[in-house]
Design a protein around this motif. Structure first.
Motif, PDB file in Angstrom:
ATOM      1  N   HIS A  16       0.822  -1.220   0.000  1.00 43.58           N
ATOM      2  CA  HIS A  16       0.000   0.000   0.000  1.00 43.58           C
ATOM      3  C   HIS A  16       0.855   1.269   0.000  1.00 43.58           C
ATOM      4  O   HIS A  16       0.636   2.180   0.795  1.00 43.58           O
ATOM      5  CB  HIS A  16      -0.975   0.030   1.174  1.00 43.58           C
ATOM      6  N   ALA A  19       0.195   5.988  -2.062  1.00 41.71           N
ATOM      7  CA  ALA A  19      -1.227   6.315  -2.137  1.00 41.71           C
ATOM      8  C   ALA A  19      -1.474   7.550  -1.270  1.00 41.71           C
ATOM      9  O   ALA A  19      -1.534   7.456  -0.059  1.00 41.71           O
ATOM     10  CB  ALA A  19      -2.075   5.144  -1.659  1.00 41.71           C
ATOM     11  N   LEU A  20      -1.587   8.679  -1.884  1.00 43.64           N
ATOM     12  CA  LEU A  20      -1.697   9.928  -1.134  1.00 43.64           C
ATOM     13  C   LEU A  20      -2.911   9.983  -0.214  1.00 43.64           C
ATOM     14  O   LEU A  20      -2.902  10.691   0.775  1.00 43.64           O
ATOM     15  CB  LEU A  20      -1.717  11.118  -2.091  1.00 43.64           C
ATOM     16  N   ASP A  21      -3.940   9.225  -0.541  1.00 47.59           N
ATOM     17  CA  ASP A  21      -5.135   9.275   0.293  1.00 47.59           C
ATOM     18  C   ASP A  21      -4.958   8.541   1.625  1.00 47.59           C
ATOM     19  O   ASP A  21      -5.640   8.851   2.586  1.00 47.59           O
ATOM     20  CB  ASP A  21      -6.346   8.732  -0.459  1.00 47.59           C
ATOM     21  N   HIS A  22      -4.041   7.570   1.715  1.00 43.88           N
ATOM     22  CA  HIS A  22      -3.881   6.866   2.985  1.00 43.88           C
ATOM     23  C   HIS A  22      -2.437   6.524   3.350  1.00 43.88           C
ATOM     24  O   HIS A  22      -2.181   6.126   4.479  1.00 43.88           O
ATOM     25  CB  HIS A  22      -4.742   5.599   3.025  1.00 43.88           C
ATOM     26  N   ARG A  24       1.391   8.269   2.633  1.00 47.50           N
ATOM     27  CA  ARG A  24       2.241   9.240   1.948  1.00 47.50           C
ATOM     28  C   ARG A  24       3.675   8.749   1.785  1.00 47.50           C
ATOM     29  O   ARG A  24       4.476   9.383   1.119  1.00 47.50           O
ATOM     30  CB  ARG A  24       2.218  10.563   2.699  1.00 47.50           C
TER      31      ARG A  24
END
Length: 57
Positions: A16, A19-22, A24
């Motif tokens: 994972h 993924a900037l949403d969860h 960084r």
């Protein structure tokens, strides 16, 4: 990095990433930090998106 260093012969698999949403943390920044701490590529496995890894290795 301290947890990885203290994990004995265990391998750590990072998932994972990028993924900037969860998450960084990027693959590149994690690998750079691992190199700074002397963590080998076979100790910290950083998977690419949709990459499969054989856990029986």
């Amino acid at each position: 990095m301290a947890l990885i260093a203290a994990s004995g012969s265990a391998k750590v698999i990072a998932v994972h990433m990028d993924a900037l949403d969860h998450c960084r943390t990027t693959r590149a920044s994690l690998r750079k930090k691992a190199e700074e701490f002397g963590v080998a590529n076979d100790k910290l496995i950083i998977l690419e998106d949709a990459e499969l890894f054989d856990l029986s290795k």
